[in-house]
Design an enzyme around this catalytic site. Structure first.
Site: not given
Ligand code: GLP
Length: 235
Positions: A136, A131, A129, A63
């Site tokens: 989402e 995702h 959440n 993404d």
């Molecule tokens: C972000 C990314 C995800 C990621 C998630 C967790 O928004 N788009 O790909 O896995 O949130 O982030 P983190 O690893 O910083 O907790």
């Protein structure tokens, strides 16, 4: 889903590293799907410090924020260069182009790249959440790469990387859940207490679009690597 509980993110990174190394050694890893966020940082550090060679491997990322170009220090393009690509160049590396505001053109182009480069191994983190990528809650399990609106919970969680919450982009381009499920093999990492509830729901509740990561239960080869804090709500 296979579940591996590790002490901390360093131990988790080592498990992921070994799977990647094995894929490189037996030539089964030609296309590696990458994730951003804090979760894969320990894995990327291990890779940077290793002698692994990705010059024959293609990378594709999950993404990118809409509206941030590669020079913005919170763009995922920038993150990937800093954390991996500057030290470990790939044969080619693809991310959605957040600077292209023509969503339809960008997402169609990205799906074409993915269909030409089927993912052998996809690395995932998980949002609080549930995702995956930026899919989402409520995202269809058939979804493909598209422009998505971030939930207030995700904007809040990601605001720690920006000067203020108002600076967090409201939209992203994200591989869909259907796109992710096409990967041959998937590893999801989850570390820390703030992921414990999502992990509990993943293992103790059913498959539902309310928890995007639960789509992974429909995939034949998923390994979930969680540290003790993220596992703390499992019964
Ligand atoms: C972000 C990314 C995800 C990621 C998630 C967790 O928004 N788009 O790909 O896995 O949130 O982030 P983190 O690893 O910083 O907790």
């Amino acid at each position: 889903m296979k579940k591996i509980i590790v002490k901390d993110n360093l131990e988790g990174a080592k498990v992921g590293f070994d799977i990647i190394q094995e894929g490189l050694q037996n030539n089964s890893l030609k296309v590696l799907g990458l994730a951003t966020g804090s979760t894969p940082e320990s894995l990327y550090k291990l890779i940077r410090e290793s002698d692994l060679d990705f010059s024959e491997v293609i990378s594709v990322n999950l993404d990118e924020y809409v509206g941030l170009d590669a020079t913005h220090d919170q763009s995922y393009q920038y993150f990937m260069k800093e954390n991996l690509f500057n030290v470990k160049p790939f044969k080619a590396s693809y991310l959605p182009n957040g600077a292209n505001l023509d969503a339809e053109a960008e997402c169609t182009a990205y799906e074409k790249i993915l269909s030409e480069n089927p993912i052998d191994l996809q690395i995932l983190g998980i949002g609080t959440n549930g995702h995956i990528g930026f899919n989402e809650p409520g995202s269809s399990f058939d979804s493909v790469t598209r422009k998505v609106e971030l939930t207030p919970e995700t904007i809040e969680a990601n605001s720690r990387f920006f000067e203020s919450k108002d600076d967090v982009p409201t939209h992203a381009y994200s591989m869909g859940i259907g796109t992710i499920l096409k990967s041959k093999k998937i590893i999801l990492f989850a570390y820390g207490e703030n992921k414990a509830e999502a992990i509990r729901r993943l293992f103790e509740e059913g498959v539902s679009e309310d928890l995007p990561a639960s789509a992974l239960k429909n995939h034949p080869d998923v390994t979930v690597i969680i540290d003790e804090a993220a596992a703390s709500k499992l019964s």
